[in-house]
Design an enzyme around this catalytic site. Sequence first.
Site, mmCIF file in Angstrom:
data_model
loop_
_atom_site.group_PDB
_atom_site.id
_atom_site.type_symbol
_atom_site.label_atom_id
_atom_site.label_comp_id
_atom_site.label_asym_id
_atom_site.label_seq_id
_atom_site.Cartn_x
_atom_site.Cartn_y
_atom_site.Cartn_z
ATOM 1 N N HIS A 269 36.058 21.492 5.600
ATOM 2 C CA HIS A 269 36.280 20.407 4.652
ATOM 3 C C HIS A 269 37.126 19.306 5.270
ATOM 4 O O HIS A 269 36.799 18.130 5.185
ATOM 5 C CB HIS A 269 36.973 20.983 3.422
ATOM 6 C CG HIS A 269 36.980 20.061 2.256
ATOM 7 N ND1 HIS A 269 35.892 19.909 1.430
ATOM 8 C CD2 HIS A 269 37.931 19.228 1.790
ATOM 9 C CE1 HIS A 269 36.183 19.027 0.498
ATOM 10 N NE2 HIS A 269 37.417 18.595 0.697
ATOM 11 N N LYS B 224 33.478 24.710 -10.643
ATOM 12 C CA LYS B 224 33.559 23.316 -10.169
ATOM 13 C C LYS B 224 32.745 23.198 -8.881
ATOM 14 O O LYS B 224 32.034 22.222 -8.659
ATOM 15 C CB LYS B 224 35.021 22.924 -9.944
ATOM 16 C CG LYS B 224 35.242 21.459 -9.604
ATOM 17 C CD LYS B 224 35.160 21.161 -8.120
ATOM 18 C CE LYS B 224 35.360 19.684 -7.823
ATOM 19 N NZ LYS B 224 35.117 19.363 -6.408
ATOM 20 N N ASP C 294 22.112 12.302 -17.244
ATOM 21 C CA ASP C 294 23.403 12.277 -17.928
ATOM 22 C C ASP C 294 24.240 13.469 -17.472
ATOM 23 O O ASP C 294 24.072 14.587 -17.963
ATOM 24 C CB ASP C 294 23.130 12.324 -19.442
ATOM 25 C CG ASP C 294 24.383 12.176 -20.280
ATOM 26 O OD1 ASP C 294 25.480 12.475 -19.765
ATOM 27 O OD2 ASP C 294 24.265 11.794 -21.448
HETATM 28 P P1 NDP Z 1 14.692 7.785 -23.767
HETATM 29 O O1 NDP Z 1 14.676 7.591 -25.239
HETATM 30 O O2 NDP Z 1 15.094 6.641 -22.908
HETATM 31 O O3 NDP Z 1 13.286 8.251 -23.259
HETATM 32 C C1 NDP Z 1 12.563 9.307 -23.800
HETATM 33 C C2 NDP Z 1 11.216 8.780 -24.184
HETATM 34 O O4 NDP Z 1 10.371 8.625 -23.043
HETATM 35 C C3 NDP Z 1 10.457 9.727 -25.064
HETATM 36 O O5 NDP Z 1 10.919 9.661 -26.364
HETATM 37 C C4 NDP Z 1 9.033 9.240 -24.898
HETATM 38 O O6 NDP Z 1 8.807 8.161 -25.787
HETATM 39 C C5 NDP Z 1 9.019 8.670 -23.478
HETATM 40 N N1 NDP Z 1 8.244 9.511 -22.551
HETATM 41 C C6 NDP Z 1 7.410 9.041 -21.595
HETATM 42 N N2 NDP Z 1 6.855 10.047 -20.901
HETATM 43 C C7 NDP Z 1 7.328 11.194 -21.428
HETATM 44 C C8 NDP Z 1 7.150 12.573 -21.121
HETATM 45 N N3 NDP Z 1 6.319 12.977 -20.137
HETATM 46 N N4 NDP Z 1 7.847 13.483 -21.839
HETATM 47 C C9 NDP Z 1 8.689 13.114 -22.798
HETATM 48 N N5 NDP Z 1 8.896 11.821 -23.154
HETATM 49 C C10 NDP Z 1 8.229 10.861 -22.469
HETATM 50 O O7 NDP Z 1 15.612 9.000 -23.344
HETATM 51 P P2 NDP Z 1 16.020 10.360 -24.031
HETATM 52 O O8 NDP Z 1 15.570 10.497 -25.429
HETATM 53 O O9 NDP Z 1 15.582 11.423 -23.098
HETATM 54 O O10 NDP Z 1 17.588 10.253 -24.072
HETATM 55 C C11 NDP Z 1 18.334 10.288 -22.887
HETATM 56 C C12 NDP Z 1 19.457 9.289 -22.960
HETATM 57 O O11 NDP Z 1 20.215 9.495 -24.144
HETATM 58 C C13 NDP Z 1 20.413 9.448 -21.843
HETATM 59 O O12 NDP Z 1 20.643 8.167 -21.289
HETATM 60 C C14 NDP Z 1 21.685 9.966 -22.494
HETATM 61 O O13 NDP Z 1 22.814 9.543 -21.791
HETATM 62 C C15 NDP Z 1 21.597 9.402 -23.858
HETATM 63 N N6 NDP Z 1 22.311 10.070 -24.928
HETATM 64 C C16 NDP Z 1 22.899 11.299 -24.802
HETATM 65 C C17 NDP Z 1 23.547 11.896 -25.865
HETATM 66 C C18 NDP Z 1 24.133 13.258 -25.677
HETATM 67 O O14 NDP Z 1 23.990 13.861 -24.641
HETATM 68 N N7 NDP Z 1 24.821 13.835 -26.649
HETATM 69 C C19 NDP Z 1 23.639 11.227 -27.159
HETATM 70 C C20 NDP Z 1 22.935 9.971 -27.204
HETATM 71 C C21 NDP Z 1 22.314 9.419 -26.132
HETATM 72 P P3 NDP Z 1 7.327 7.717 -26.164
HETATM 73 O O15 NDP Z 1 6.542 8.984 -26.345
HETATM 74 O O16 NDP Z 1 7.481 6.954 -27.416
HETATM 75 O O17 NDP Z 1 6.829 6.915 -25.001
#
Ligand code: NDP
Length: 429
Positions: A383, A269, A285
């Site tokens: 603390h 923790k 997240d």
């Molecule tokens: P997003 O879908 O918001 O963003 C990711 C997108 O950003 C990529 O798919 C890509 O799309 C774009 N992108 C732009 N620049 C880059 C780069 N340099 N590298 C990679 N991708 C890039 O977020 P995530 O898919 O990351 O998902 C995170 C969210 O999902 C969090 O808010 C989380 O809380 C939530 N979540 C978590 C779950 C879990 O933990 N079990 C389940 C469901 C949701 P493009 O290439 O098309 O531009």
Amino acid sequence: MKSSRIPGFYKKTIEERKELIHSMYPFTEEELATLSAEAPLAQDIADNMIENVVGTFQLPLGLGLNFLINGKEYIIPMAIEEASVVASASHIAKIVRDAGGFTAESTDRVMIGQIQVVGCPDFQQAKTAVLENKDALIKAANEAFPSIVRRGGGAEDLDVRILNEEADSAFGKMLIVHLYVNTVDAMGANLINTMAESIAPLVEKITSGKVYLRILSNLADRSLARARCVIPPHLLKTGDFSGEEVRDGVIHAYEFAASDPYRAVTHNKGIMNGVDPVVIATGNDWRAVEAGAHAYAVKDGQYTSMTTWWKDEQGNLVGELELPMSVGTVGGATRVHPLAKMALKLLDVSSAKELAEVIVTVGLAQNLGALKALATDGIQKGHMTLHSRSVAIAAGATGEMIDIIAKELIKINEIRVGKAKELVEKYKR
Ligand code: NDP
């Protein structure tokens, strides 16, 4: 060049701190205004982030100082409600800085998508068939999300397991396909879920089974970040304890956590006290990071310490922390929340890998802060001194009264809201 070593930062007013930061970073006026805004997260943005919004919720945002990681200076934004965490991280970072700084590294950001298949007529045959069709499945996954491939990532590998092989009921026996996806700078949940859903019909065809779940795994054990520090004992010396005593106390404290889950949970923790505030400040997240970290702490069969501490041949204290780190510098709230954007600018990281390395380093520093205090004066001294201010505020103290009441509570060694209320009443009279 900016330095994260800012002596006396804690003694400055909030305005002076902001001015100092402004002089070190090329922030625009608009960005600076975000820090001062009463509600940095506007309600209309919040309303688009979650459901049934009635307001926004704030936490203090402090700066972890003195961090030198892989030779680079980091000023680390930390969003947390608990007193003493930021101070402790900065205190340890200063010690480690004098020892040459932390080193950190990370694997590529490969996240796992899981596809659950049930009811296969022959599970072994289905497993073989999935493996034989590996390339076609990976290709189909990448066709479902071509932009991540263009960014240098995408589905890279695939694996299959049969769970509950001996089960003979309709429930329990299942085939699990793991799709390994390089998510580059994204946490990757959405893109992985899209890929998993899109290849599910093909998986059903190949296995003659039925697909149920298609979802990311938060046990991100292919997206690991590691931090390490090596500290000569003389840097650990305190007023009452020699460096060797502190070093050995830290190792004894670690051995306790390594051997006993009751202690390990509290020890860990404390590590998450460092990890979560940076994850939160950068709009990531924290539930995903928390779940992954604790699951990883039980990877060898018993829940144990996330960190390891030992004495090397030169008598130095050496510490290491390795954690799954499913964080991104794009996507999710990182680019939506104005303060998350500011936090990423403050950190000045160029990739999610670098962000993961910073976060795990703060976790290691935080752990040493706690172990050092526990192995010497005990944790309450520092603390409760900081806690006394929160207690004073909770009792209704405002302005200059906060400091006066907090100091009085420490002096009489009664840091309780009830006592603070009495003092506030007395002060008002
Ligand atoms: P997003 O879908 O918001 O963003 C990711 C997108 O950003 C990529 O798919 C890509 O799309 C774009 N992108 C732009 N620049 C880059 C780069 N340099 N590298 C990679 N991708 C890039 O977020 P995530 O898919 O990351 O998902 C995170 C969210 O999902 C969090 O808010 C989380 O809380 C939530 N979540 C978590 C779950 C879990 O933990 N079990 C389940 C469901 C949701 P493009 O290439 O098309 O531009």
